[in-house]
Design a protein around this motif. Sequence first.
Motif, short mmCIF file in Angstrom:
data_model
loop_
_atom_site.label_atom_id
_atom_site.label_comp_id
_atom_site.label_asym_id
_atom_site.label_seq_id
_atom_site.Cartn_x
_atom_site.Cartn_y
_atom_site.Cartn_z
N MET A 1 3.03 16.46 12.36
CA MET A 1 4.41 16.34 12.83
C MET A 1 4.80 17.60 13.59
N ASP A 2 5.88 17.50 14.42
CA ASP A 2 6.37 18.69 15.12
C ASP A 2 7.55 19.34 14.40
N ALA A 3 7.87 18.86 13.18
CA ALA A 3 8.90 19.48 12.34
C ALA A 3 8.56 19.18 10.88
N ALA A 4 8.92 20.07 9.99
CA ALA A 4 8.56 19.92 8.58
C ALA A 4 9.75 19.39 7.77
N PRO A 5 9.48 18.55 6.73
CA PRO A 5 10.55 18.08 5.83
C PRO A 5 11.14 19.27 5.06
N TYR A 6 12.40 19.09 4.65
CA TYR A 6 13.03 20.13 3.83
C TYR A 6 14.03 19.45 2.88
N ILE A 7 14.49 20.23 1.86
CA ILE A 7 15.47 19.72 0.89
C ILE A 7 16.80 20.40 1.14
N LYS A 8 17.85 19.57 1.20
CA LYS A 8 19.20 20.08 1.39
C LYS A 8 20.16 19.24 0.55
N ASP A 9 21.00 19.93 -0.20
CA ASP A 9 21.96 19.24 -1.07
C ASP A 9 21.27 18.24 -1.99
N GLY A 10 20.06 18.58 -2.44
CA GLY A 10 19.34 17.73 -3.38
C GLY A 10 18.69 16.52 -2.75
N ARG A 11 18.70 16.43 -1.43
CA ARG A 11 18.08 15.30 -0.74
C ARG A 11 17.00 15.80 0.22
N THR A 12 15.95 14.97 0.33
CA THR A 12 14.84 15.33 1.21
C THR A 12 15.10 14.77 2.61
N GLY B 1 9.45 8.23 -4.23
CA GLY B 1 9.29 9.09 -5.39
C GLY B 1 9.13 10.53 -4.96
N TYR B 2 9.48 11.46 -5.87
CA TYR B 2 9.36 12.88 -5.56
C TYR B 2 8.74 13.61 -6.73
N ALA B 3 7.69 14.39 -6.45
CA ALA B 3 7.04 15.20 -7.49
C ALA B 3 6.24 16.30 -6.85
N ASN B 4 6.32 17.51 -7.44
CA ASN B 4 5.49 18.65 -7.01
C ASN B 4 5.58 18.91 -5.50
N GLY B 5 6.82 18.83 -4.98
CA GLY B 5 7.01 19.15 -3.56
C GLY B 5 6.54 18.06 -2.62
N ALA C 1 0.84 -1.19 0.00
CA ALA C 1 0.00 0.00 0.00
C ALA C 1 0.88 1.24 0.00
N VAL C 2 0.28 2.38 -0.34
CA VAL C 2 0.98 3.65 -0.24
C VAL C 2 1.16 3.96 1.24
N SER C 3 2.37 4.04 1.70
CA SER C 3 2.60 4.21 3.13
C SER C 3 2.37 5.64 3.57
N ALA C 4 3.04 6.56 2.85
CA ALA C 4 2.97 7.93 3.36
C ALA C 4 3.30 8.92 2.27
N VAL C 5 2.77 10.15 2.47
CA VAL C 5 3.10 11.27 1.60
C VAL C 5 3.54 12.42 2.51
N PHE C 6 4.77 12.92 2.28
CA PHE C 6 5.30 14.05 3.04
C PHE C 6 5.37 15.26 2.11
N ASN C 7 4.96 16.43 2.61
CA ASN C 7 4.98 17.67 1.84
C ASN C 7 6.11 18.55 2.35
N ILE C 8 6.97 18.98 1.42
CA ILE C 8 8.10 19.83 1.80
C ILE C 8 7.59 21.11 2.46
#
Length: 734
Positions: free
Chosen positions: A634-645, A724-728, A613-620
């Motif tokens: 969550m108590d913190a948000a995902p971010y992109i650094k050096d091309g990695r999430t 996978g990564y698309a549209n943030g 199943a689709v486990s999870a979707v995280f929004n940057i």
Amino acid sequence: MKLKKANKIVSILVTLCMLLTMVAPAFAGDSGATIVTKTKTGDEKTIGKLLIAESVQGKVYDNKNTTYYVTVELPSGVEFSDGNVIDADNISAPSYVGDFQNAFNNSTVDNAVQVENQGDTYVTFKIKGGDYVSSTGKAGFEVDFGLVDISSSAAGDIKVNVKAEGTPFESGEFLVSRAAEGSTTVTAGEAKTIGRDAEFAAQIKVEENATSTFENGDEIKVVLPKDIDWAAGTKISTVGVSVEGVSGSLTLTTSNIDNFVDGDTLTLKVNGQSSDVPGFVTITPKIDAEDDFEAGDVEATVKGDHINSTDVVIAKIADYDVDVYLDDNDVKQVVAGVDDNEIDQIDVEETVPKSFVDGRTVTLTLPSYAHFTQMPDEGSYTEGGLTYTISYDKTDTIRVNGTAGDYPRKMTIRATGNTGSDNEKIELDNLEIAVDADAPAGDLAMEIAGTLGVEKELVVAKVVTPITVTGENKDVKIGVQNQSIGDITIKENVEGAITKDGQYLYIKAPEGVTFTEVPKVEVTAGNFEVDTIKFADANDDVLQIEVDSESTKEPSTIVLKDVKVNVDRTVAVGAMKFSVYGRAIDEVSETDSDVEDNAIKFTAGNVVTPAGAVSAVFNIGSGIYTVNGVAQVMDAAPYIKDGRTYVPVRYLAYALGVSEDNIGFENGVVTLTKGATVVKLTIGSTALDVNGTASTMDVAPEINNGRTMLPARFVAEAFGATVGYANGQVVINQ
């Protein structure tokens, strides 16, 4: 002529009285000195005689053909004088030993008791009762030590050591004499704790070691320390010697104190010598302590003619205070949720007489989760010379004996008068307290305060929770029915913790989870008995256990066997928290709603997502993520650094089906465990360890704003998921 004869009789009577004060009651106990003499250090001195007695009457007779050896050792600094040989002439048998007639006969005791050996500092006796011991008495013999040499180092109590182990006779140290060094001896009574205002200190005694030591014109001086003043009421008395201005005894008054006191020094002038027996002078100081005097020992210096300057502690100055303590120092165990826990008697005692003066208070305050349920009534009380009132406040509504009422946390003791001369003590006994069901386990500390100035915490009890609940923590899947979570075990921490009076115990599933069926119940320890177990209502999310009888012999263990649950698709991934509550373990909470709020939480399963199943979707940049379409925070948000999430470790782990219990962090190493897969990452390192196999990532885990952030792709793929990564959005599929 008649006057001279009368004076002679008085002199003889005085001498006899002085001697009688030096004589210990003969045979008051068993072994011991028959006369405790007073002597001086030096050569060829005499010390008191010693009675050596059997411990239990009849033992020597019962073993009359057995030979025993008893050694008497002189103390350090004392030895037999040259030519002093202990023999039969030094051994005698008094008529009585304690309340018994002596089993030895004075005329034949030298046959039963003989000197076996003698050294400079000891003598050994050989004892064999034989035909010389009676069956009806208690055996004992008296030793006269003759002349001994006493060095200055032995000044003070002269105690001989009797070694009689393995014999019927008593062993131990026994005082036989008191040796003084020099011409006079200075002593003081027990130094009592007193306040600062005109109170008596310990009596000081200046005693001649021989007659006529003090000569006419000699001075005796007592010097008080700085900031301690002589006060009217000081008492002076003389025996055997005369002091100018003192006729036997004198109490200083405001009108005569200046005749004897100059500043910090009291001076006495001798104007009559002792004759028949050594004389002595006593001074009982009454003193004032100034505010600048630091609380503690009051040390007076005694000096003068024929007196070795001597410092003696005559009092301990204490500021007015009280001590609050447990009478038996018994920190009892109390149970959370119980309304009648007993605690030890609490004593409130003055450290200085009259500390508790009119208007002063002591308060005793329980923590917010405890209340007095049995305590003294409000009102007035008298204890010795102290009168006081007791009142209460800081009340809360709790249930006691099944009925809601207001019960206090704070007791106030207020003095209304104090005429006592001793340290008065208030005894607070038969105290009982209620402890809230959600009280923290551990020390229950009472806060002691009030206008008297005392500030402390007093640990009066140790809190234990009534029960401990555990589950097997099996994995269950979102959206799946009839899944086993294994056994749920309920263990009492003390016997009777689950009460029959409370009647019901409830086990509630978390939101979105229901019980498939009513499980079976087994009592595997103790004599607790279950009446029934059933669903509490039609929602099937609460089990109700009715208590038939509570445990009385030992803490019981109740097991709900092979519990099965239904998990709907709204349940969050992670630990599945159940709760246990009910009046059976919470007598105290005011309402049933409060009882449920104070429930004991425990983990009985771990929610994971179904495979594929689709486990999870995280929004940057967003603190919201979804698991199978269900939004989570969550108590913190995902971010992109050096091309990695980067994603917060806890929520990434939940999305991958890793339970909270299987997320570890120690010394900068993050460990995630799911089934047989163990993944380790180190903060600041690109190394990745999966089941012991190392590989290298192109970025490293890091801590951002206090949160541990992991590179999502490497962690997800380590657990066999795709990323996978698309549209943030980062989408993780398992």
